[in-house]
Write an enzyme that holds these catalytic residues in place. Structure first.
Site, PDB file in Angstrom:
ATOM      1  N   HIS A 111       0.848  -1.190   0.000  1.00  0.00           N
ATOM      2  CA  HIS A 111       0.000   0.000   0.000  1.00  0.00           C
ATOM      3  C   HIS A 111       0.886   1.242   0.000  1.00  0.00           C
ATOM      4  CE1 HIS A 111      -3.611  -2.372   1.269  1.00  0.00           C
ATOM      5  NE2 HIS A 111      -2.674  -3.131   1.831  1.00  0.00           N
ATOM      6  N   ARG A 125      -0.821   4.273  -0.707  1.00  0.00           N
ATOM      7  CA  ARG A 125      -1.826   5.238  -0.239  1.00  0.00           C
ATOM      8  C   ARG A 125      -2.131   6.382  -1.210  1.00  0.00           C
ATOM      9  NH1 ARG A 125      -3.791   1.642   3.207  1.00  0.00           N
ATOM     10  NH2 ARG A 125      -2.615   1.393   5.137  1.00  0.00           N
ATOM     11  N   ASP A 162       2.516  -6.821   2.822  1.00  0.00           N
ATOM     12  CA  ASP A 162       1.303  -6.105   3.224  1.00  0.00           C
ATOM     13  C   ASP A 162       1.685  -4.796   3.924  1.00  0.00           C
ATOM     14  OD1 ASP A 162      -1.332  -5.420   3.518  1.00  0.00           O
ATOM     15  OD2 ASP A 162      -1.820  -6.954   5.006  1.00  0.00           O
TER      16      ASP A 162
END
Length: 390
Positions: free
Chosen positions: A55, A57, A274
């Site tokens: 991620h 973002r 992750d």
């Protein structure tokens, strides 16, 4: 560029010649002809790591991480390519948004990126029409963070993926059940999605597998010939019985052992971080997740190689070669002549202490702060250019 006095993960001593962004030569005692020279001094040279689950973002949550800080964190962890999740604001449901993220990562040139697209449009749990018009360079879809709750919708998504040769990445969580039992929530959706993959012949990738029951079900499905791959995270291999909030949660010691055994037996195809950056305020308010790009190799080398006796060459495969194959990245994932010069140089024998305050990510939410690890990343090269040097 010429890298002298390196050691490969199988112990071979080698010099590496890099020209035009590719590995042009591998041999011992290679003569220099005016190239920039890096002395590896006996450290271990590995292919750049590839993260299947990350991620950054962007767009919408850049106060947690953006493409520049995410790229810097990746390079500091030895990563040269990442696969980004779509739970941004807006949710990544369009080719235009996906291409904008990938183009910006390429413009920065520190770490390559693939942007996944949501299974349902804007995570509405129902709409699948956007999948029918995705261009051929966008092949991976996921509802990461939520999972698709409606069985009919998920069945139709699997059917579309089979028709269009898309890969469905599953966050396995029945959110009605996870209100009271996270283990059962993961296990039920794992089994559902394995059966859908088998029925439709759809390529399925199971994200952040964390329970002994889920990994056993995946192993059984693989033996039946189901086209499924799976990943585990460093934090699910390291921690047990801790309340640090991630999703799926940290499990029990028997789950950790089951994941390690699944790595040994080839059921697990990859290790993925992750990487989930949050602000201090968001984390204090209960946001699930932790950063992981900068600690992944050290955690996995310490846990799997030093403690569990896993061969370093196999850890390299789990972090580079196998993820490259899953993503279809030609020219990446191995130190071989003709491959892209995406490389990382690691120091294996000197312990170091994780310092969250010194990390390159914009966020510092990590339970590994203060942990002593082995496997320090000293240098990262992407496309023949140094992108990180300790």
């Amino acid at each position: 560029m010429l890298i002298k006095n390196a050691k490969l993960s199988d112990g071979t001593q080698v010099d590496v010649l890099i020209r035009d962004g590719k590995i042009a030569g591998l041999m011992q005692n290679m003569p220099a002809h005016g190239e920039e020279m890096i002395d590896a001094a006996g450290r271990t040279l590995m292919p750049g790591f590839i993260d299947l689950h990350c991620h950054w973002r962007t767009p919408g949550f850049e106060y947690k991480e953006d493409i520049a800080t995410g790229s810097a964190a990746a390079a500091a962890g030895g990563y040269t390519f990442v696969n980004l999740m779509p739970n941004t604001r807006p949710v990544c449901s369009s080719a235009a948004q996906a291409h904008a993220v990938m183009d910006e990562a390429e413009r920065l040139g520190i770490c390559g990126a693939n942007q996944t697209v949501s299974i349902t449009e804007n995570f509405d749990g129902q709409t699948l029409d956007h999948l029918k018009s995705l261009p051929e360079d966008l092949r991976f879809i996921t509802e990461d963070g939520k999972g698709v709750q409606n069985n009919e919708v998920m069945s139709k998504a699997f059917a579309i993926c089979a028709q269009r040769d898309l890969v469905l990445m599953s966050h396995a969580e029945d959110m009605q059940i996870s209100k009271w039992d996270y283990r059962l929530a993961e296990n039920i959706e794992t089994v559902r999605n394995l059966h859908l993959s088998e029925y439709y012949g759809t390529r399925l990738h199971m994200c952040h597998v964390s329970t002994k029951e889920a990994v056993a079900a995946i192993g059984d499905a693989k033996r039946r010939g189901v086209p499924v791959t799976c990943e585990v995270t460093p934090h699910h291999l390291w921690f047990a019985d801790t309340d640090y909030r991630v999703n799926p949660p940290i499990r029990q010691p028997e789950d950790v052992q089951a994941l390690v055994e699944a790595i040994r037996t080839g059921v697990v195809d990859a290790i993925a971080t992750d990487h989930a950056p949050h602000s201090d305020e968001d984390k204090a308010n209960g946001a699930a997740g932790m950063i992981g790009l900068e600690t992944a190799f050290g955690v996995c080398y310490t846990k799997l190689c030093r403690e569990q006796g896993l061969d370093l060459y196999y850890l390299e495969a789990l972090m580079s070669r196998f993820p490259a194959a899953i993503l279809g990245l030609a020219g990446k994932g191995a130190v071989q002549v003709g491959m892209d010069a995406d490389l990382t140089l690691v120091e294996l024998d000197t312990p170091y202490v994780v310092d969250a305050s010194a990390m390159h990510s914009r966020s510092h939410n990590t339970p590994f702060d203060g942990a002593t690890l082995y496997g320090r990343v000293d240098l990262t090269i992407r496309g023949g250019r140094v992108t990180y040097q300790r």
